[in-house]
Design an enzyme around this catalytic site. Sequence first.
Site, PDB file in Angstrom:
ATOM      1  N   HIS A 135      32.626  72.169  73.300  1.00 41.49           N
ATOM      2  CA  HIS A 135      33.901  72.093  73.139  1.00 41.49           C
ATOM      3  C   HIS A 135      34.442  72.957  73.979  1.00 41.49           C
ATOM      4  O   HIS A 135      33.818  74.210  74.556  1.00 41.49           O
ATOM      5  CB  HIS A 135      34.487  72.596  71.635  1.00 41.49           C
ATOM      6  CG  HIS A 135      34.483  73.915  71.325  1.00 41.49           C
ATOM      7  ND1 HIS A 135      35.475  74.913  71.408  1.00 41.49           N
ATOM      8  CD2 HIS A 135      33.563  74.530  70.603  1.00 41.49           C
ATOM      9  CE1 HIS A 135      35.100  76.146  70.952  1.00 41.49           C
ATOM     10  NE2 HIS A 135      33.747  75.904  70.343  1.00 41.49           N
TER      11      HIS A 135
ATOM     12  N   ASP B   6      32.271  81.909  73.616  1.00 37.73           N
ATOM     13  CA  ASP B   6      32.621  80.997  72.809  1.00 37.73           C
ATOM     14  C   ASP B   6      33.883  80.251  72.972  1.00 37.73           C
ATOM     15  O   ASP B   6      34.956  80.553  72.749  1.00 37.73           O
ATOM     16  CB  ASP B   6      32.892  81.254  71.194  1.00 37.73           C
ATOM     17  CG  ASP B   6      33.067  80.316  70.365  1.00 37.73           C
ATOM     18  OD1 ASP B   6      33.027  79.178  70.625  1.00 37.73           O
ATOM     19  OD2 ASP B   6      33.550  80.718  69.074  1.00 37.73           O
TER      20      ASP B   6
ATOM     21  N   GLU C 230      38.074  72.133  68.691  1.00 33.64           N
ATOM     22  CA  GLU C 230      37.191  72.400  67.917  1.00 33.64           C
ATOM     23  C   GLU C 230      37.425  73.655  67.045  1.00 33.64           C
ATOM     24  O   GLU C 230      37.184  73.921  65.927  1.00 33.64           O
ATOM     25  CB  GLU C 230      35.806  72.848  68.607  1.00 33.64           C
ATOM     26  CG  GLU C 230      34.357  72.934  67.791  1.00 33.64           C
ATOM     27  CD  GLU C 230      34.301  74.373  67.395  1.00 33.64           C
ATOM     28  OE1 GLU C 230      33.456  74.710  66.478  1.00 33.64           O
ATOM     29  OE2 GLU C 230      34.959  75.274  67.815  1.00 33.64           O
ATOM     30  N   GLU C 231      37.931  74.473  67.640  1.00 31.97           N
ATOM     31  CA  GLU C 231      38.221  75.842  66.979  1.00 31.97           C
ATOM     32  C   GLU C 231      39.550  75.799  65.767  1.00 31.97           C
ATOM     33  O   GLU C 231      39.084  76.684  64.866  1.00 31.97           O
ATOM     34  CB  GLU C 231      39.257  76.859  67.866  1.00 31.97           C
ATOM     35  CG  GLU C 231      38.044  77.521  69.081  1.00 31.97           C
ATOM     36  CD  GLU C 231      36.945  78.014  68.498  1.00 31.97           C
ATOM     37  OE1 GLU C 231      36.953  78.056  67.347  1.00 31.97           O
ATOM     38  OE2 GLU C 231      36.335  78.796  69.462  1.00 31.97           O
TER      39      GLU C 231
ATOM     40  N   ASP D  72      27.609  75.189  71.707  1.00 31.01           N
ATOM     41  CA  ASP D  72      28.669  75.821  71.470  1.00 31.01           C
ATOM     42  C   ASP D  72      28.797  77.147  72.144  1.00 31.01           C
ATOM     43  O   ASP D  72      28.974  77.039  73.475  1.00 31.01           O
ATOM     44  CB  ASP D  72      29.035  75.874  70.073  1.00 31.01           C
ATOM     45  CG  ASP D  72      30.476  76.353  69.645  1.00 31.01           C
ATOM     46  OD1 ASP D  72      31.011  77.132  70.226  1.00 31.01           O
ATOM     47  OD2 ASP D  72      31.004  75.981  68.395  1.00 31.01           O
TER      48      ASP D  72
ATOM     49  N   HIS E 208      36.204  85.657  69.165  1.00 30.22           N
ATOM     50  CA  HIS E 208      37.388  85.057  68.917  1.00 30.22           C
ATOM     51  C   HIS E 208      38.544  86.267  69.201  1.00 30.22           C
ATOM     52  O   HIS E 208      39.621  86.245  68.534  1.00 30.22           O
ATOM     53  CB  HIS E 208      37.477  84.760  67.283  1.00 30.22           C
ATOM     54  CG  HIS E 208      36.964  83.226  67.090  1.00 30.22           C
ATOM     55  ND1 HIS E 208      37.022  82.425  65.953  1.00 30.22           N
ATOM     56  CD2 HIS E 208      36.023  82.366  67.873  1.00 30.22           C
ATOM     57  CE1 HIS E 208      36.476  81.318  66.040  1.00 30.22           C
ATOM     58  NE2 HIS E 208      35.784  81.417  67.277  1.00 30.22           N
TER      59      HIS E 208
END
Length: 626
Positions: free
Chosen positions: A366, A376, A413-414, A441, A522
């Site tokens: 993604h 990520d 995706e998140e 990922d 994140h």
Amino acid sequence: AALALIAFALGTGPALACVPMPGDPFFQVENIEDHVVGSPRLSDIERAFLKVPENNSARSNLRTIASKPHVAGTPGDLETAEFVRDQLRSYGIPEVSIEEVPATLAYPVDRSLQLLSPDKTRVIFEANLSEPILEQDRTSDTWWRNHTFGGYSPSGNVTAELVYANFGLPEDFDTLEKQGVNVSGKIVITRYGQCFRGLKAMNAEKRGAIGVLIYSDPEQDGYAQGKAFPEGPWRPKESVQRGSMQFLSLCAGDPGRPYLPKGSEPVCGFEESDLIPGIPVLPISYGDAMPILESMDGPQAPEGFVGALNLTKGYHLGPSPLPIRLHVHNRFTTTPIWNVIAKIPGIPGDSPSGDGSERPVVIGNHRDAWVYGAADPNSGTAQMMEVARGFGALLKQGWKPKRPIYICSWDGEEYGLLGSTAWGELHKDMLSTAVAYLNVDTGVSGTKFTTGATPSLGSALMGVLRDVTDPKTGDPLLSRFDGVLGTLGSGSDYTVFLDHLGVPSIDMRFSPESGAPYGVYHSVYDSFDWMDKEGDPGFHYHVAMAQVWGLLCLRLTEPEILPFNHTLQAVAMESYVHSIEHSAKEENVTDIDLTPLHVAVHAFADAARSVGQSSSSSSSSSSSSS
């Protein structure tokens, strides 16, 4: 309880589903060398491919993608889609397009968190809810640093006492009940770890909570692990882990599914409102959590509830003597997201299966991120682009794969695996014959190769690890592989392929050696500067992952007989059944009869041995005739 045990053993696992079951959500391959398949001599095609992935190319692509925020559905997201599309075309991939998908998304407008006086007339403490600009992180000055939020959290304004619920697992709430701590009508604070964040909210809501805070305790990914960024790789005091609050284990994908005429209910068995919280949820830093936790009273937290914060009175369960006011304002909207789909056609009329079907191999990563996403997911994006560059170089030399290859850059995706799930649902007929789905990922956040996989792919993977060098030691990656094949449940884009379409799947990454999640996950600090300095200086592991990924794809694309190890799958299935039996005994579950499952697994094992013998005979015949 019986269904929960079976779900645990077959792959949903406690790490996602918050099911409090003992046992290990993985399959341990014993005697690794005995299970390696594939010739120890590389083919000419494989040697040519392995020469292509290159450090500077991966670094350049990552720097471009991570130069701007690209949250799903935003202008930066579309720009990265166009960049990936244009790069793949420039590499010589013949069919590349952007496929637009309508998606249900939520964006932050405003939020606040206050600790109040007993009469609620004065603010004792107000959380900063902001990630400060760091001189050493050149992209940290962005609008998003002041708009930390939880995806799909509803808006709300609630005031109540606070209760500390550890990781938010069902057994954590059971502990609170046994301690006489009532959650109903309270705001719950949990720490990250042990299960998916959305399910922490789901568990709290089920117990009657009216709001949820989730903070990053330094025990998991902060100073307890080492030096915090920018002095080291771990989470700094003000860093916030954003993330989706969707109830992902109930049904992954867009909770509203606006691309389907009747929405989610016919596919999931749930309406949109069943799949997201009904109470406000807000992720916060441990810097903001500490004054709130310091104010807590009530019973002393048991040992398993204690993190690494240096609280004056230690961790307490609550309720807090001072009320908390939580305000969340998020804007829900339906807006486009963009999958980039590339295809390398197989040789027409030369399907190795002999039945005329395409039998594609699909690789995917993604592209959307919560801010910059250098680890990520865009370390994986840069690696996938190197794989595509390698395949493009082979195409220019006249190579054509026997089976078609799809190279997919997923969006959304998140928020809950939106883009990949939509593509899988809309192309389920074509994908019903797919050979495998290969997912990366967070491609690099450390130096330890880790994987979750359908066990039948384990031998092919180990053959690839034998043929790719570990940048750290110069030895084959296989020499450092511990033989652990994690159990895939959900959590990344393999979900629709494995759980809904039944396609053998694998997820691969290089992770921190400690086993802890990487420290800037994140947050606004998941940036190119972090990756360049802390994550993968020199981008050596970007190259290694591209080589593993591409080589595994080639070995599933080219041979007439696919390198599946069905016997290994059977052994894994037997271990899963034993895990169910162990868990049933530990949980005192008696209303479960595993006899049919034992019979089915034994029948599969017999068939696997038969297939293995037939494959060996065919391989021997081919070798003799050649």
